[in-house]
Design an enzyme around this catalytic site. Sequence first.
Site, short mmCIF file in Angstrom:
data_model
loop_
_atom_site.label_atom_id
_atom_site.label_comp_id
_atom_site.label_asym_id
_atom_site.label_seq_id
_atom_site.Cartn_x
_atom_site.Cartn_y
_atom_site.Cartn_z
N THR A 21 0.81 -1.22 0.00
CA THR A 21 0.00 0.00 0.00
C THR A 21 0.84 1.27 0.00
O THR A 21 2.03 1.26 0.31
CB THR A 21 -0.93 0.03 1.23
N ASP A 22 0.16 2.37 -0.32
CA ASP A 22 0.79 3.69 -0.24
C ASP A 22 0.51 4.26 1.15
O ASP A 22 -0.06 3.59 2.02
CB ASP A 22 0.30 4.60 -1.36
N ALA A 23 0.84 5.50 1.36
CA ALA A 23 0.67 6.13 2.68
C ALA A 23 -0.78 6.19 3.12
O ALA A 23 -1.08 6.26 4.31
CB ALA A 23 1.27 7.54 2.66
#
Length: 147
Positions: A21-23
């Site tokens: 995942t991203d942030a």
Amino acid sequence: MRSQNGAQPFAHRCRVYYEDTDAGGIVYYVNYLKFMERARTERLRDLGFAQSALVGENLLFVVHSSEARYHAPARLDDELTVSAEIIELNRASLRFRQQVRRVADDALLCEGQFLVACVRADSLKPRAIPEALRAAFAGTGLALAGE
């Protein structure tokens, strides 16, 4: 889900981890390609062919081209099913149609097609798909190209 020819399509289950995942906790777009690659590998394994053994036979499968469409995001901890349906089989290549769906609601998250070429491991030059592999792929109910 059944394919048009009545054969049960192959599906691989996986879970979204933090590293995917991203942030914001949403799966980074390129990771869908990784999920689909794993499903294609598991599809081969399901047919009785491990990629590590194929390398020993001077054979690799490499992605020639890919196309992906993104419909909805997967998020941290989602469980996914990733299909790997063979829709075209040629002398030295095959085409997969793939979908990534969330298990909880069967939502379509991403779909794509991948043209995968068979090459010699030592030279990366095209080579014919071995007959045993062709027979296994054809046994999925798929008509061979040109027949």
